[in-house]
Write a protein that holds these residues in place. Structure first.
Motif, PDB file in Angstrom:
ATOM      1  N   ARG A 194       0.831  -1.209   0.000  1.00 57.47           N
ATOM      2  CA  ARG A 194       0.000   0.000   0.000  1.00 57.47           C
ATOM      3  C   ARG A 194       0.861   1.253   0.000  1.00 57.47           C
ATOM      4  O   ARG A 194       0.539   2.245  -0.662  1.00 57.47           O
ATOM      5  CB  ARG A 194      -0.925  -0.011   1.232  1.00 57.47           C
ATOM      6  N   TYR A 202      -1.894   5.155   5.254  1.00 59.29           N
ATOM      7  CA  TYR A 202      -2.281   4.103   4.315  1.00 59.29           C
ATOM      8  C   TYR A 202      -2.731   2.835   5.042  1.00 59.29           C
ATOM      9  O   TYR A 202      -2.629   1.728   4.519  1.00 59.29           O
ATOM     10  CB  TYR A 202      -1.165   3.816   3.299  1.00 59.29           C
ATOM     11  N   THR A 261      -6.595  -1.399   0.026  1.00 60.18           N
ATOM     12  CA  THR A 261      -5.862  -1.114  -1.209  1.00 60.18           C
ATOM     13  C   THR A 261      -6.766  -0.441  -2.225  1.00 60.18           C
ATOM     14  O   THR A 261      -6.346   0.500  -2.924  1.00 60.18           O
ATOM     15  CB  THR A 261      -5.288  -2.423  -1.786  1.00 60.18           C
TER      16      THR A 261
END
Length: 402
Positions: A302, A371, A375
Motif C-alpha cells: 500500500r 495508508y 488497497t
C-alpha cells in the motif's frame, strides 16, 4: 443544556488554555462531513483482530474474569511482554514483577511516564514533526517543551541532540518516536548507536515510544533500550501491530526504581487494565505473535501505491521505513497553507488527509497520509489526487495568458 454557575466558569486547570486542541481528531471530524470522502486521516488499521485474540477475550469473559487484576497487569502478560522486548526488539530482559506495567493503551503510558518522572517546570526535548500528543500532555502537566525541528531528514541525530543539550543544559527528558508518526522514518543500527552514545554522556531520561516496531520495511527494528536501558523508559502496545486499537492495551518497561514511580501513577489513574483485554493481549504476544508479518507485507504494498500516486501528482516524500504514514510536501503549484489545503483537497478531491503543521516544527507545508486502509480505497484516492492536481496545474499554467 445545563449552564455552569458564572462564578465557576473559570474553575479549571489554566494550563489547558495553552494546550492545543486534539487537531487530528478535529480535522477528521470536519472532513467526515464531505460526501463520498475517502479518509486517509487516522492511524486506524483496517485489519481484523486475530481470531485467537478474540477467542481468548471471549473465554476470559465466559470464565468470569470480571474482578480486579493486579494493578500492574497479570504476571503472565508481563512475562510475555518481557520476552517480546528481548526477542523481538533486541532489548534487555526486564523483570516482569517490578519493571513492567500494563496500561490502557500507549496514550496512558505516555501520561504515566511524563507525570511520574518529571516535575512541573522541567524541560523536555521533543524532536518534530511528531505525534502531537506528547507536547499536549507535557504542557498539561506544566512541563516546558522544546521542539527540535528535524526536517528535512526527519531523523533526530546525535549531532542534533548534542546541540540541543548545549542550548538547553537544563533538559531532563527526551521523547523519541520511531518508526515515526507522521514520517515513517526510523533508525538503522549505526544511527541508533550514535544517538544512544551521545545520550549516555548526559543524565537525560529518554521516553521511547516504539509502538510501530513491528511495522518496518526492509530492516528489523531495534529498541534504544538495547544500548541505554539504564536511562530509558520504553513505551509500546498492541494497537498497531495487532490492529487492537479498541482493546486499549499498552505497556511501559524500564528500570525498577523509575517503574516504581510510573506504577504509582498508573494505579492512581486507572487502578488496572481489564482482565479480558489482558487475556487477549497475552494471546497476541504468544499464539498470534506472527500476525504482524502479514499486515506488514500488505502495508508495504500500500505504501508503494500511495508513493507512486503522490509522485505522479507532483508531491515529494521520503520513503517510509516503518509505520503506515507518508509525510508529503505539497507541490508549489498547490496552496501552501497546509491546513487550508487539506480542506480544499477534501472538498474538491474528496480525499481526507491531516495538515503537517499539527505535528510541530518542520511540518508546515506538508500533509500526512495514513495508508492503513484498503488497497482499493488507496488506489481510488490516488486517482482523485492526481486528477485534482492536474486540474489545478493546468489552470495555473493558463492563468498568465488570460
Amino acid at each position: 443544556m445545563v449552564q455552569v454557575k458564572e462564578s465557576l466558569s473559570k474553575q479549571y486547570n489554566q494550563l489547558f488554555d495553552i494546550v492545543p486542541p486534539a487537531a487530528i481528531r478535529a480535522v477528521d471530524i470536519k472532513l467526515s462531513a464531505v460526501p463520498d470522502i475517502i479518509k486517509l486521516t487516522l492511524g486506524e488499521p483496517d485489519f481484523a483482530v486475530p481470531d485467537v485474540v478474540k477467542e481468548a477475550v471471549k473465554k476470559a469473559v465466559d470464565d468470569n474474569d470480571s474482578h480486579y487484576a493486579p494493578s500492574q497487569g497479570t504476571l503472565a502478560l508481563r512475562q510475555a511482554i518481557s520476552d517480546y522486548i528481548h526477542e523481538c526488539l533486541s532489548g534487555p530482559i526486564y523483570e516482569p514483577k517490578s519493571e513492567i506495567s500494563v496500561t490502557i493503551g500507549a496514550s496512558e503510558a505516555i501520561y504515566d511516564s511524563l507525570s511520574a518522572l518529571f516535575n512541573r517546570g522541567e524541560t523536555i526535548l521533543v524532536p518534530t514533526p511528531t505525534f502531537c500528543f506528547y507536547q499536549a500532555e507535557a504542557l498539561r502537566l506544566g512541563l516546558k517543551v522544546v521542539e527540535i525541528n528535524t526536517a528535512p531528514s526527519y531523523l533526530f541525530t546525535a549531532e542534533m541532540f548534542e546541540k540541543a543539550i548545549q542550548e538547553h543544559p537544563e533538559a531532563k527528558g527526551l521523547v523519541l518516536n520511531f518508526p515515526g508518526n507522521p514520517t515513517g522514518v526510523t533508525y538503522d543500527e549505526k544511527e541508533l548507536q550514535e544517538l544512544a552514545a551521545a545520550i549516555k554522556k548526559t543524565d537525560v531520561l529518554v521516553l521511547s515510544d516504539e509502538i510501530y516496531a513491528e511495522l518496518t520495511y526492509g530492516q528489523t527494528h531495534q529498541s534504544i533500550t538495547r544500548y541505554i536501558p539504564e536511562q530509558t523508559i520504553l513505551i509500546s502496545g498492541l494497537s498497531k501491530s495487532h490492529a487492537m486499537t479498541g482493546y486499549r492495551v499498552g505497556f511501559i518497561a524500564g528500570p525498577k526504581a523509575l517503574m516504581k514511580m510510573v506504577g504509582l501513577a498508573h494505579s492512581g489513574v486507572v487502578t488496572t487494565a481489564p482482565g479480558p483485554m489482558m487475556a487477549g493481549a497475552l494471546a497476541a504476544l504468544t499464539v498470534a505473535k506472527d500476525a504482524p508479518k502479514k499486515m506488514r507485507d500488505t502495508y508495504q504494498k500500500r505504501r508503494d501505491i500511495v508513493l507512486a500516486g503522490l509522485q505522479e501528482a507532483g508531491f515529494t516524500a521520503p520513503t517510509p521505513k516503518g509505520a503506515f504514514y507518508i509525510f508529503a510536501k505539497i507541490p508549489d503549484f498547490l496552496p501552501q497553507d497546509d491546513e487550508a489545503f487539506v480542506y480544499e483537497l477534501g472538498e474538491k478531491a474528496q480525499v481526507g488527509t491531516i495538515p503537517g503543521s499539527v505535528f510541530g516544527a518542520g511540518g508546515e507545508g506538508h500533509i500526512r497520509i495514513s495508508y492503513a486502509t484498503s488497497t482499493e480505497k488507496l488506489e481510488e484516492a490516488m486517482q482523485r489526487v492526481i486528477a485534482y492536481a492536474k486540474t489545478v496545474k493546468e489552470a495555473t499554467e493558463l492563468s498568465p495568458a488570460e
